[in-house]
Structures are given as structure tokens and as C-alpha cells.
Motif scaffolding. Sequence first.
Motif, PDB file in Angstrom:
ATOM      1  N   GLU A   1       0.846  -1.215   0.000  1.00 28.56           N
ATOM      2  CA  GLU A   1       0.000   0.000   0.000  1.00 28.56           C
ATOM      3  C   GLU A   1       0.873   1.254   0.000  1.00 28.56           C
ATOM      4  OE1 GLU A   1      -2.813  -0.161   3.222  1.00 28.56           O
ATOM      5  OE2 GLU A   1      -3.736  -1.991   2.439  1.00 28.56           O
ATOM      6  N   ASN A   2       1.973   1.210   0.767  1.00 23.81           N
ATOM      7  CA  ASN A   2       2.887   2.364   0.786  1.00 23.81           C
ATOM      8  C   ASN A   2       3.507   2.595  -0.583  1.00 23.81           C
ATOM      9  OD1 ASN A   2       2.380   2.871   3.441  1.00 23.81           O
ATOM     10  ND2 ASN A   2       4.159   1.750   4.211  1.00 23.81           N
ATOM     11  N   ILE A   3       3.886   1.511  -1.257  1.00 24.22           N
ATOM     12  CA  ILE A   3       4.462   1.650  -2.607  1.00 24.22           C
ATOM     13  C   ILE A   3       3.447   2.335  -3.520  1.00 24.22           C
ATOM     14  CG2 ILE A   3       5.213   0.386  -4.679  1.00 24.22           C
ATOM     15  CD1 ILE A   3       6.431  -1.736  -2.861  1.00 24.22           C
ATOM     16  N   LEU A   4       2.201   1.887  -3.438  1.00 25.32           N
ATOM     17  CA  LEU A   4       1.158   2.451  -4.310  1.00 25.32           C
ATOM     18  C   LEU A   4       0.972   3.942  -4.046  1.00 25.32           C
ATOM     19  CD1 LEU A   4      -1.357  -0.514  -4.013  1.00 25.32           C
ATOM     20  CD2 LEU A   4       0.027   0.061  -6.010  1.00 25.32           C
ATOM     21  N   ARG A   5       1.072   4.346  -2.791  1.00 22.11           N
ATOM     22  CA  ARG A   5       0.891   5.773  -2.456  1.00 22.11           C
ATOM     23  C   ARG A   5       2.081   6.592  -2.941  1.00 22.11           C
ATOM     24  NH1 ARG A   5      -0.681   3.603   2.648  1.00 22.11           N
ATOM     25  NH2 ARG A   5      -2.939   3.349   2.635  1.00 22.11           N
ATOM     26  N   VAL A   6       3.291   6.052  -2.748  1.00 27.25           N
ATOM     27  CA  VAL A   6       4.483   6.806  -3.164  1.00 27.25           C
ATOM     28  C   VAL A   6       4.467   7.007  -4.683  1.00 27.25           C
ATOM     29  CG1 VAL A   6       7.012   6.744  -3.296  1.00 27.25           C
ATOM     30  CG2 VAL A   6       5.871   6.079  -1.201  1.00 27.25           C
ATOM     31  N   ALA A   7       3.923   6.031  -5.406  1.00 26.67           N
ATOM     32  CA  ALA A   7       3.914   6.128  -6.881  1.00 26.67           C
ATOM     33  C   ALA A   7       2.923   7.169  -7.402  1.00 26.67           C
ATOM     34  CB  ALA A   7       3.634   4.768  -7.494  1.00 26.67           C
ATOM     35  N   GLN A   8       2.179   7.791  -6.507  1.00 30.18           N
ATOM     36  CA  GLN A   8       1.358   8.957  -6.876  1.00 30.18           C
ATOM     37  C   GLN A   8       0.443   8.723  -8.072  1.00 30.18           C
ATOM     38  OE1 GLN A   8       4.539  11.655  -7.775  1.00 30.18           O
ATOM     39  NE2 GLN A   8       5.292  11.733  -5.699  1.00 30.18           N
ATOM     40  N   GLY A   9      -0.193   7.562  -8.118  1.00 29.86           N
ATOM     41  CA  GLY A   9      -1.124   7.318  -9.223  1.00 29.86           C
ATOM     42  C   GLY A   9      -0.469   6.744 -10.470  1.00 29.86           C
ATOM     43  N   ASP A  10       0.853   6.652 -10.500  1.00 35.35           N
ATOM     44  CA  ASP A  10       1.540   6.031 -11.651  1.00 35.35           C
ATOM     45  C   ASP A  10       1.402   4.507 -11.568  1.00 35.35           C
ATOM     46  OD1 ASP A  10       2.435   8.471 -12.571  1.00 35.35           O
ATOM     47  OD2 ASP A  10       4.383   8.319 -11.574  1.00 35.35           O
ATOM     48  N   PRO A  11       1.489   3.823 -12.718  1.00 35.84           N
ATOM     49  CA  PRO A  11       1.305   2.371 -12.700  1.00 35.84           C
ATOM     50  C   PRO A  11       2.321   1.611 -11.843  1.00 35.84           C
ATOM     51  CG  PRO A  11       1.835   3.187 -14.922  1.00 35.84           C
ATOM     52  CD  PRO A  11       1.680   4.372 -14.047  1.00 35.84           C
ATOM     53  N   VAL A  12       1.806   0.687 -11.063  1.00 33.33           N
ATOM     54  CA  VAL A  12       2.658  -0.189 -10.233  1.00 33.33           C
ATOM     55  C   VAL A  12       2.285  -1.623 -10.578  1.00 33.33           C
ATOM     56  CG1 VAL A  12       3.235  -0.934  -7.890  1.00 33.33           C
ATOM     57  CG2 VAL A  12       2.780   1.484  -8.338  1.00 33.33           C
ATOM     58  N   SER A  13       3.245  -2.396 -11.082  1.00 30.44           N
ATOM     59  CA  SER A  13       2.970  -3.789 -11.445  1.00 30.44           C
ATOM     60  C   SER A  13       3.123  -4.706 -10.247  1.00 30.44           C
ATOM     61  CB  SER A  13       3.945  -4.260 -12.536  1.00 30.44           C
ATOM     62  OG  SER A  13       3.727  -3.581 -13.732  1.00 30.44           O
ATOM     63  N   LEU A  14       2.085  -5.519  -9.991  1.00 32.04           N
ATOM     64  CA  LEU A  14       2.108  -6.529  -8.931  1.00 32.04           C
ATOM     65  C   LEU A  14       1.860  -7.877  -9.581  1.00 32.04           C
ATOM     66  CD1 LEU A  14      -0.137  -4.710  -6.258  1.00 32.04           C
ATOM     67  CD2 LEU A  14       2.369  -4.764  -6.349  1.00 32.04           C
ATOM     68  N   GLU A  15       2.690  -8.869  -9.235  1.00 31.49           N
ATOM     69  CA  GLU A  15       2.658 -10.138  -9.965  1.00 31.49           C
ATOM     70  C   GLU A  15       1.862 -11.221  -9.248  1.00 31.49           C
ATOM     71  OE1 GLU A  15       6.425 -10.921 -11.664  1.00 31.49           O
ATOM     72  OE2 GLU A  15       5.991 -13.006 -12.164  1.00 31.49           O
ATOM     73  N   VAL A  16       1.169 -12.039 -10.027  1.00 30.69           N
ATOM     74  CA  VAL A  16       0.482 -13.212  -9.470  1.00 30.69           C
ATOM     75  C   VAL A  16       1.507 -14.331  -9.284  1.00 30.69           C
ATOM     76  CG1 VAL A  16      -1.718 -12.639 -10.600  1.00 30.69           C
ATOM     77  CG2 VAL A  16      -0.097 -14.157 -11.755  1.00 30.69           C
ATOM     78  N   ILE A  17       1.112 -15.359  -8.512  1.00 30.25           N
ATOM     79  CA  ILE A  17       2.051 -16.468  -8.275  1.00 30.25           C
ATOM     80  C   ILE A  17       1.490 -17.811  -8.747  1.00 30.25           C
ATOM     81  CG2 ILE A  17       3.250 -15.344  -6.357  1.00 30.25           C
ATOM     82  CD1 ILE A  17       1.491 -16.910  -4.423  1.00 30.25           C
ATOM     83  N   GLY A  18       0.264 -17.823  -9.247  1.00 26.51           N
ATOM     84  CA  GLY A  18      -0.369 -19.074  -9.665  1.00 26.51           C
ATOM     85  C   GLY A  18       0.196 -19.607 -10.977  1.00 26.51           C
ATOM     86  N   LEU A  19      -0.125 -20.870 -11.265  1.00 28.98           N
ATOM     87  CA  LEU A  19       0.392 -21.504 -12.478  1.00 28.98           C
ATOM     88  C   LEU A  19      -0.718 -21.949 -13.429  1.00 28.98           C
ATOM     89  CD1 LEU A  19       3.187 -23.745 -10.875  1.00 28.98           C
ATOM     90  CD2 LEU A  19       3.425 -21.480 -11.906  1.00 28.98           C
ATOM     91  N   THR A  20      -1.962 -21.757 -13.003  1.00 22.79           N
ATOM     92  CA  THR A  20      -3.073 -22.133 -13.887  1.00 22.79           C
ATOM     93  C   THR A  20      -3.930 -20.890 -14.120  1.00 22.79           C
ATOM     94  OG1 THR A  20      -4.631 -22.615 -12.106  1.00 22.79           O
ATOM     95  CG2 THR A  20      -3.187 -24.428 -12.800  1.00 22.79           C
ATOM     96  N   ALA A  21      -4.749 -20.978 -15.175  1.00 13.56           N
ATOM     97  CA  ALA A  21      -5.595 -19.831 -15.520  1.00 13.56           C
ATOM     98  C   ALA A  21      -6.517 -19.476 -14.359  1.00 13.56           C
ATOM     99  CB  ALA A  21      -6.402 -20.160 -16.769  1.00 13.56           C
ATOM    100  N   GLU A  22      -7.067 -20.499 -13.756  1.00 14.63           N
ATOM    101  CA  GLU A  22      -8.001 -20.270 -12.649  1.00 14.63           C
ATOM    102  C   GLU A  22      -7.308 -19.536 -11.491  1.00 14.63           C
ATOM    103  OE1 GLU A  22     -10.698 -23.182 -10.022  1.00 14.63           O
ATOM    104  OE2 GLU A  22     -10.137 -23.926 -12.013  1.00 14.63           O
ATOM    105  N   GLU A  23      -6.118 -20.052 -11.120  1.00 11.60           N
ATOM    106  CA  GLU A  23      -5.379 -19.423 -10.011  1.00 11.60           C
ATOM    107  C   GLU A  23      -4.968 -18.002 -10.368  1.00 11.60           C
ATOM    108  OE1 GLU A  23      -3.110 -23.493  -8.429  1.00 11.60           O
ATOM    109  OE2 GLU A  23      -2.027 -22.033  -9.635  1.00 11.60           O
ATOM    110  N   MET A  24      -4.433 -17.839 -11.568  1.00 13.62           N
ATOM    111  CA  MET A  24      -3.926 -16.509 -11.935  1.00 13.62           C
ATOM    112  C   MET A  24      -5.046 -15.490 -12.002  1.00 13.62           C
ATOM    113  SD  MET A  24      -0.810 -17.068 -14.612  1.00 13.62           S
ATOM    114  CE  MET A  24      -1.475 -18.396 -15.561  1.00 13.62           C
ATOM    115  N   TYR A  25      -6.196 -15.891 -12.536  1.00 13.60           N
ATOM    116  CA  TYR A  25      -7.314 -14.941 -12.629  1.00 13.60           C
ATOM    117  C   TYR A  25      -7.792 -14.559 -11.235  1.00 13.60           C
ATOM    118  CZ  TYR A  25     -11.622 -12.643 -13.944  1.00 13.60           C
ATOM    119  OH  TYR A  25     -12.620 -11.716 -14.083  1.00 13.60           O
ATOM    120  N   SER A  26      -7.946 -15.579 -10.388  1.00 10.35           N
ATOM    121  CA  SER A  26      -8.453 -15.273  -9.049  1.00 10.35           C
ATOM    122  C   SER A  26      -7.442 -14.432  -8.259  1.00 10.35           C
ATOM    123  CB  SER A  26      -8.857 -16.591  -8.378  1.00 10.35           C
ATOM    124  OG  SER A  26      -8.315 -16.704  -7.119  1.00 10.35           O
TER     125      SER A  26
END
Length: 269
Positions: free
Chosen positions: A53-78
Amino acid sequence: MEFFVDTADLDQIRESYAWGIVDGVTTNPSLIKKAVEKLRKDGSSLGIPEYIENILRVAQGDPVSLEVIGLTAEEMYSQAMTLYERFNPIAENVVIKIPVNPNMGDNPEHAFDGLSTIARLAEAGIPVNTTLIFTPEQALLAAKAGAAYVSPFAGRVDDDLRKMAGETFDKTDYYPADGVEGRDDNGIESGVDLVARCVEIMEIHGFETQVLAASLRNPRQVRECALVGSHVATIPFNVLSAMAEHKKTVEGMKAFTADIVPEYAQIFE
Ligand code: G3P
């Protein structure tokens, strides 16, 4: 051209934002691991969600990429929905990072799960940064699926090419120093060449997908990504710092400072 800072280290994000040249942040599980290890070493008990949350605030509305860890479509989507719903309300700047192909060698039946997840998220209006791009073909597939960004991993391409050539090298070395010889390289001569081919494809076909040059290791790679028209470069803190340096700049600063006459200095008093 936009510059993202490729780190999950809040101190580095804060400092680079203060320089006035950063337009976003990219993270991945390895960068989060490094940041959390530093946090714990410093004795902080701040949880990962609060840290993000702190990273998101410091980025002042600029895009912040956060990665999923799943290996299947179902996991990644959820997981993408979990990340988006939990964190996007903080500053409306979450981009979901999805691997182009989550096959780890033993799950080839899931090879297209990254792409189908990207298509689903794009349909829902959620921006995706496609990670672990090593061929222009993968970039093309991700663009077709509707990704907002494709991230060709320039530095790791160079690692692979140098390994095939039996070379020894430092992580921060620019490659190739003196051109290349014939090799089983899928027609890709270097990491920057991969970025260039991805840019060409997006432009020839009018895709809105932006090329986000990643895994950059030195300033010269950033320069060449700029020259081949990469829309974005995500740059580690040490590389961003090194981009401002030159021995003649230091020499010039010393000479100008030595020449300041009191009458001139008085203007600023
Ligand atoms: O942006 C991807 C990056 O974090 C990977 O960098 O240096 O580990 O290949 P590197």
C-alpha cells in the motif's frame, strides 16, 4: 519514453521519485523477497500488504505492477482479482503482472493459461503487464490477448546468448560489445535487439500494447532501448543512479565551482 523503477524497495522508490524522472514501478516476487528481507533486517514488523500500500501511495497514481504467483488460468485470474480489488482502490494504479507462459517444464498443458488470463483481465478492463517475454512471438501473442504492456527481459537474453557462446561476464556488462557470430539464437542478437523487434511488431500492426523493456543492467542498454523506441524502460535503482554519472561532469563541476568569484556568489546571498 517512460521510466519505471524496477524495485520493491520503498526507500529506493521514494528516492527515485524525488528525482522527478520516474513514471511508475515494477515489482516481482524476487524483488518483493529482497524488500521484505531488508524490512525484517531493519526490525520492522510491517506486513507485506501494508508495505505494498505504501508503494502504491508513493507512486502517486503512476502504474505499479504486482505479480500473481499461480500456475493455472483459474489461479492466476483469481489472484489477479484479489490483487486488483484489494490494492487498486488505494491509488487507482495497479497493473497486474502475468507470465506469458506459466509452464515450468512439467505443466505444458498450462502453456496458454497466461494468455487466456490476460485476455480475461483485458476484457474486464484490468491492465496487464506480461512478464518473462523472451521472443517477439511471445510479445505478439500477449498483444493479441490485449495486454497493456509486454516486458522483454533484455538482460536475461544477453545472459543466455553469452552462456551459449561460452563467455564469462559481469552482470552489469553491456552486450554485445563487438557484434555477434552465428548461433542458435532464434534470430535475436541481443537483449536490446529483442526489445527493438517487439517495438517494430507493435508499431507495424498498430497494437496499443506498450513495450516495457525489462531486466536492464546498465545505462547503455537504457540508451539503446530509447533509440529503438521502447515505450517504457523499467530500470533498477543502481542503473538509474549510474545514468547521471560521467567523469567529465564531475571534473566540470569541480572546475566551475573553483571559478566562482565572490561577486557572483553574492547574488545568491
Ligand atoms: O524487470 C524484470 C527484472 O526485475 C529482472 O531483472 O536483472 O533479475 O534479470 P534481472
